[in-house]
Design an enzyme around this catalytic site. Structure first.
Site, PDB file in Angstrom:
ATOM      1  N   TYR A   1       0.717  -0.898   0.007  1.00 47.04           N
ATOM      2  CA  TYR A   1      -0.220   0.113   0.144  1.00 47.04           C
ATOM      3  C   TYR A   1       0.878   1.380  -0.110  1.00 47.04           C
ATOM      4  CZ  TYR A   1      -4.208   2.269   1.117  1.00 47.04           C
ATOM      5  OH  TYR A   1      -5.192   3.495   0.754  1.00 47.04           O
TER       6      TYR A   1
ATOM      7  N   GLN B   1      -0.549  -5.228   0.745  1.00 46.95           N
ATOM      8  CA  GLN B   1      -1.388  -5.119  -1.039  1.00 46.95           C
ATOM      9  C   GLN B   1      -1.383  -5.846  -1.867  1.00 46.95           C
ATOM     10  OE1 GLN B   1      -2.685  -1.339  -2.566  1.00 46.95           O
ATOM     11  NE2 GLN B   1      -0.944  -1.405  -3.460  1.00 46.95           N
TER      12      GLN B   1
ATOM     13  N   ASP C   1      -0.408  -8.757  13.826  1.00 44.48           N
ATOM     14  CA  ASP C   1      -0.306  -8.304  13.011  1.00 44.48           C
ATOM     15  C   ASP C   1      -1.950  -7.306  12.902  1.00 44.48           C
ATOM     16  OD1 ASP C   1      -0.823  -6.285  10.542  1.00 44.48           O
ATOM     17  OD2 ASP C   1      -0.151  -8.047   9.289  1.00 44.48           O
TER      18      ASP C   1
END
Length: 334
Positions: free
Chosen positions: A93, A189, A274
């Protein structure tokens, strides 16, 4: 960050109900067919990187709606007459493709490597990008997750997934590439895009996805306020009436739905601390991976997941890259 998600024994069994749109297959077939009406390769020009071990081309291919998407294509030097397996890599990202000298792992491991630039991104991390996004958006939160999130037809991530599929088409159109041995890889991403492509391209050689974004989005919104999922939370805090439509739009690109159609072997990774891509969202996609093949009575693809109990979004870093290289070599290079 302390442990915050389900215990590992529950994660390993975590298979939330699938709530995919009824027209999911028809939706993607229509957009894929539309994209493939155009020639995929627009340009490929050799560039001087001042490196002697690899050769690199600046590639432009036709992504969604024919929009030009940039990529770096790199292969080991002196292999122009050799047909190589290929790795298509997707970025995290906010990153762009940067300089071709920055990502040499896959080319130096013996693969032809296509690094896809990400339309409109490249201004938050790394060394920048080269691909503008010519499509505007209705009001959205800062970032990319909510751009046109009220309409699946024009949604940013719907268009980005088509770009990612077309990147596979592009590498297969380049000379010296073994079309039967194309794998996709990515982190965050990029991992989410790799999983999405696994469900839309049935003949991949393998899939490598670490800490994948855009999986089991409803769960992510419920348990994390970290970016980028916080963008959607922020957007819906203002557009209170839009929740149902926004979640329906995101359901079309949710990796938990698309991976049910996957056929290629997969290696996934997650850090149990995470908060960016929470482990339960990763396991949700992993545990549904290849469902349709198994439902049809087939063996289904092989699956492996690497779990890093003490790591956040950085996961296994170089430790895990070693595992990725060895795992992919065993399946593709032989």
């Amino acid at each position: 960050m302390a442990l915050f998600d389900l215990p590992l024994d529950q994660l390993e069994q975590y298979r939330p109900p699938v709530e995919e749109p009824d027209d999911l297959d028809a939706f993607w077939a229509r957009h894929l067919d539309a994209g493939r009406t155009r020639p995929v390769l627009l340009a490929a020009e050799r560039v001087d990187t001042a490196l002697t071990g690899v050769e690199t081309w600046d590639v432009t291919f036709a992504g969604d709606a024919g929009h030009p998407i940039k990529a770096w294509f790199t292969r080991p030097a002196g292999t122009d007459d050799v047909v190589l397996p290929a790795v298509v890599e997707y970025l995290g990202y906010g990153r762009g493709r940067g300089f071709p000298q920055e990502r040499l792992t896959w080319a130096t491991a013996g693969y032809a490597h296509l690094l896809m630039d990400t339309r409109g991104q490249g201004g938050q991390h790394g060394s920048g990008g080269s691909t503008p996004d010519p499509v505007g958006s209705a009001p959205s939160a800062p970032g990319f997750l909510t751009r046109d999130v009220h309409d699946p037809e024009t949604y940013y991530y719907r268009r980005l997934v088509i770009d990612a599929v077309r990147a596979v088409d592009a590498v297969r159109a380049l000379p010296g590439v073994d079309r039967e041995r194309v794998s996709v890889v990515g982190n965050s991403q990029g991992g989410g895009l790799a999983l999405a492509v696994s469900g839309l391209v049935p003949d991949l050689a393998a899939v490598v996805a670490s800490a994948p974004f855009l999986c089991h989005v409803r769960r992510a919104l419920a348990i994390t306020d970290a970016e980028p999922y916080a963008e959607l939370t922020q957007h819906l805090a203002v557009h209170r009436e839009a929740e149902e439509q926004a979640l329906r739009t995101v359901a079309y690109v949710d990796g938990m739905h698309l991976v049910r159609r996957a056929r290629a072997d997969v290696l996934v990774a997650t850090g149990l601390r995470d908060t960016v891509c929470p482990p339960s969202t990763v396991f949700a996609a992993y545990n549904h991976y290849g469902d349709l093949a198994r439902d049809a009575g087939e063996a289904g693809p092989d699956r492996e997941i690497a779990v890093y109990p003490y790591n956040h979004h950085e996961g296994g870093e170089g430790f895990h890259l070693d595992r990725q290289l060895r795992w992919l070599r065993a399946r593709v290079l032989g």
